[in-house]
Scaffold this active site. Structure first.
Site: not given
Ligand code: PGA
Length: 262
Positions: A67, A136, A143, A138
């Site tokens: 992304d 969450n 999302e 994702h």
């Molecule tokens: P993080 O993010 O490694 O900063 O916890 C993971 C994600 O949101 O995919």
């Protein structure tokens, strides 16, 4: 799903790095799907060190990131292109033109999305897709309530995700509202997935991913439909799992038996 639970965060991230390294060693022309975020910073640091220590060349590897923030120029300090250069690409001998991050410029996002899907197909598809997991649930910037068969497209980020990524920007208002992300269908089309989550903040999402129903409310749960997924987590992220005793029985301390690697 192969669920590997390591005692510490450090061991989990080291294991994820060694899996990526092994992929490149066994298949020097691999197409890797790559991820960003806090978790991956340590994974990439281990990977760089392992590549140097074992003289592993990345010159034949191609990469596709999951992304990019929409509207953030590639050369901005907050772009995922900048993140990838700083945390991985600048330190290995990968050919820069073989590294892909979704376009973030002003062209029509539908065209940018189609170009990205076409580029993945032209490369022969993703051999190993590395994933983080959001609080969450994702994966990429898919999302909750993302279509489980989605392909690359623009997504609106949730406020929770924007707050979680606030640390990369000066102010919360500066965190983009949109991102171009590969879809859940794109991720499911990869030959193999490796998803990494550590810390108690991820425990609820990890439980929903592994033991919840397959549901767009937890995008990572779509991985239950993929035939070759390895989940690498630490004990903190695993603490809500109902079948934790079973996972630890099959793979004590995250180890895999030689013959029955299931
Ligand atoms: P993080 O993010 O490694 O900063 O916890 C993971 C994600 O949101 O995919």
């Amino acid at each position: 799903m192969k669920v590997l639970i390591f005692e510490t965060e450090e061991e989990a991230k080291r294991n994820a790095a060694s899996r990526l390294l092994r992929q490149v060693q066994l298949s020097p022309s691999s197409v890797l799907g790559l991820a960003t975020g806090g978790t991956m910073e340590a994974v990439y640091a281990h990977l760089i060190q392992m590549s140097l220590d074992q003289s592993v060349s990345w010159s034949g590897v191609a990469t596709f990131n999951l992304d990019e923030y929409w509207g953030v120029p590639a050369d901005s300090p907050a772009s995922y292109r900048t993140y990838m250069n700083a945390h991985l690409f600048d330190h290995i001998d990968i050919v820069r033109s073989a590294t892909h991050v979704p376009a973030s410029d002003g062209r029509d996002p539908r065209d940018a999305a189609q170009l990205y899907e076409d580029a993945i197909s032209a490369a022969g598809g993703i051999d190993l897709q590395l994933l983080g997991i959001g609080k969450n649930g994702h994966i990429g910037f898919n999302e909750p309530t993302s279509s489980l068969s989605s392909t690359t497209r623009i997504k609106t980020l949730t406020d929770d995700t924007r707050r979680a990524n606030r640390r990369y920007f000066d102010r919360l208002e500066d965190v983009p509202k949109y991102a171009l992300t590969v879809g859940i269908g794109t991720i499911l089309a990869s030959k193999e997935c490796l998803i990494v989550g550590t810390g108690q903040d991820k425990a609820a999402a990890v439980k929903a991913m592994i033991e919840g129903p397959v549901s767009a409310v937890c995008p990572a749960s779509a991985l239950q439909m993929h035939r070759n997924v390895t989940v690498v987590i630490d004990e903190q992220a695993a603490r809500d799992l109902e079948l934790i005793d079973y996972y630890q029985h099959v793979h004590p301390a995250g180890q895999e038996a030689d013959l029955f690697d299931v």
